[in-house]
Design an enzyme around this catalytic site. Structure first.
Site, PDB file in Angstrom:
ATOM      1  CG  ASP A 161      43.715  38.752  29.032  1.00 51.53           C
ATOM      2  OD1 ASP A 161      42.963  37.972  29.625  1.00 51.53           O
ATOM      3  OD2 ASP A 161      44.630  39.390  29.601  1.00 51.53           O
ATOM      4  CG  LEU A 162      38.664  42.187  31.499  1.00 52.98           C
ATOM      5  CD1 LEU A 162      38.302  43.438  30.725  1.00 52.98           C
ATOM      6  CD2 LEU A 162      37.399  41.610  32.130  1.00 52.98           C
ATOM      7  CG  ASP A 163      41.459  40.739  34.875  1.00 58.18           C
ATOM      8  OD1 ASP A 163      40.805  41.758  35.128  1.00 58.18           O
ATOM      9  OD2 ASP A 163      41.064  39.588  35.124  1.00 58.18           O
ATOM     10  CB  THR A 178      41.507  44.521  36.711  1.00 57.82           C
ATOM     11  OG1 THR A 178      41.555  44.021  35.378  1.00 57.82           O
ATOM     12  CG2 THR A 178      40.441  45.591  36.793  1.00 57.82           C
ATOM     13  CE  LYS A 192      50.555  40.229  35.517  1.00 59.91           C
ATOM     14  NZ  LYS A 192      51.633  40.931  34.830  1.00 59.91           N
ATOM     15  CB  SER A 247      38.439  37.598  30.369  1.00 58.43           C
ATOM     16  OG  SER A 247      38.790  37.664  31.735  1.00 58.43           O
ATOM     17  CB  ALA A 248      40.846  33.353  33.049  1.00 59.16           C
ATOM     18  CE  LYS A 287      42.691  33.605  28.998  1.00 54.47           C
ATOM     19  NZ  LYS A 287      42.718  35.066  29.225  1.00 54.47           N
ATOM     20  CD  GLU A 296      46.044  36.378  27.650  1.00 53.22           C
ATOM     21  OE1 GLU A 296      46.724  36.938  28.535  1.00 53.22           O
ATOM     22  OE2 GLU A 296      44.989  35.790  27.901  1.00 53.22           O
ATOM     23  CG  ASP A 297      48.037  40.599  30.959  1.00 52.29           C
ATOM     24  OD1 ASP A 297      47.166  39.762  30.627  1.00 52.29           O
ATOM     25  OD2 ASP A 297      48.214  40.947  32.141  1.00 52.29           O
TER      26      ASP A 297
END
Ligand code: B16
Ligand code: MG
Length: 218
Positions: free
Chosen positions: A7-9, A15, A44, A113-114, A144, A168-169
């Site tokens: 995942d990115l953010d 971010t 999120k 990432s979304a 997601k 994932e966060d």
């Protein structure tokens, strides 16, 4: 374990806070209202449009399709502005080493990432070449917590979901990884109890710890 899907953010860069700050600004400017902290988790990992729906539901507002599109665009402009100064120093602790350890071990890396801003962010962080595939959130049927983006990333790497681990966060993101039939690594608090394994922060992650989590939960 043959592939790792990031995942990115909130996993690669911090971010996630910028996203919610941009939503808060939008809501203040347009509706003179304050969003409560609890709404942050609900947005999120969730797409821009789905996040706006969550926020309008909370405010008990309905808007025309045109206004909806304009609000989403304005939030994105505010968010992208905050990305201007993003640089490699903003990579979350431990993530750069983790990426290089995985690559040295010959694992394939994918981005799931979304965010439609994913490629720009990776570029600013100096990580554009680190990933073997970037799944395009604009091309998946469902965001997601549906598994689509993780399945698309595994397919782009030519890997079976069972051979992949997802990092994932967000609550929605962990649900998506589990639904994809992958081992899920949650990074965060007790809200991620549904992850196969949970770590408090990115600095607790390591290649051996993630490999062990995959062995124990595959
Ligand atoms: P954009 P992730 C997600 O990224 C964010 O967590 C979420 O807050 C945001 O709404 C979504 O991206 C869409 O982002 O508006 O940039 O397309 O956590 O899946 O990397
Ligand atoms: Mg995230």
């Amino acid at each position: 374990m043959k592939g790792v899907l990031f995942d990115l953010d909130g996993v690669i860069a911090d971010t996630a806070v910028f996203h919610f700050a941009a939503w808060r600004k939008l809501v203040r400017d347009h509706f003179r209202a304050e969003l409560p902290d609890e709404l942050e988790e609900k947005t999120k990992g969730v797409s821009r449009e789905d996040s706006l729906k969550v926020i309008l539901d909370y405010l008990q507002l309905s808007v025309s399709d045109e206004e909806f599109a304009a609000l989403a665009a304005e939030k994105n402009e505010a968010y992208v502005e905050t990305l201007e100064d993003l640089k490699p120093a903003h990579i979350l602790p431990g993530i750069a080493d983790l990426i290089s350890d995985f690559k040295q071990a010959g694992l394939k890396l994918g981005l799931a990432s979304a965010s439609k801003n994913g490629p720009i962010i990776l570029d600013k962080l100096g990580l554009a070449d680190a990933f073997d595939a970037i799944a395009d959130p604009a091309k998946v049927a469902q965001g997601k917590p549906a598994p689509d983006i993780f399945l698309a990333a595994a397919a782009a790497l030519n890997l079976q979901p069972a051979d992949c681990v997802g990092l994932e966060d967000s609550v929605a993101g962990v649900t998506a990884i589990n639904a994809a039939g992958m081992v899920s690594i949650g990074i965060g608090g007790a809200e991620l109890a549904h992850a196969s394994e949970r770590f408090e922060s990115t600095s607790d992650l390591s290649y051996p710890a993630i490999e062990a989590a995959w062995q124990a939960n595959r």
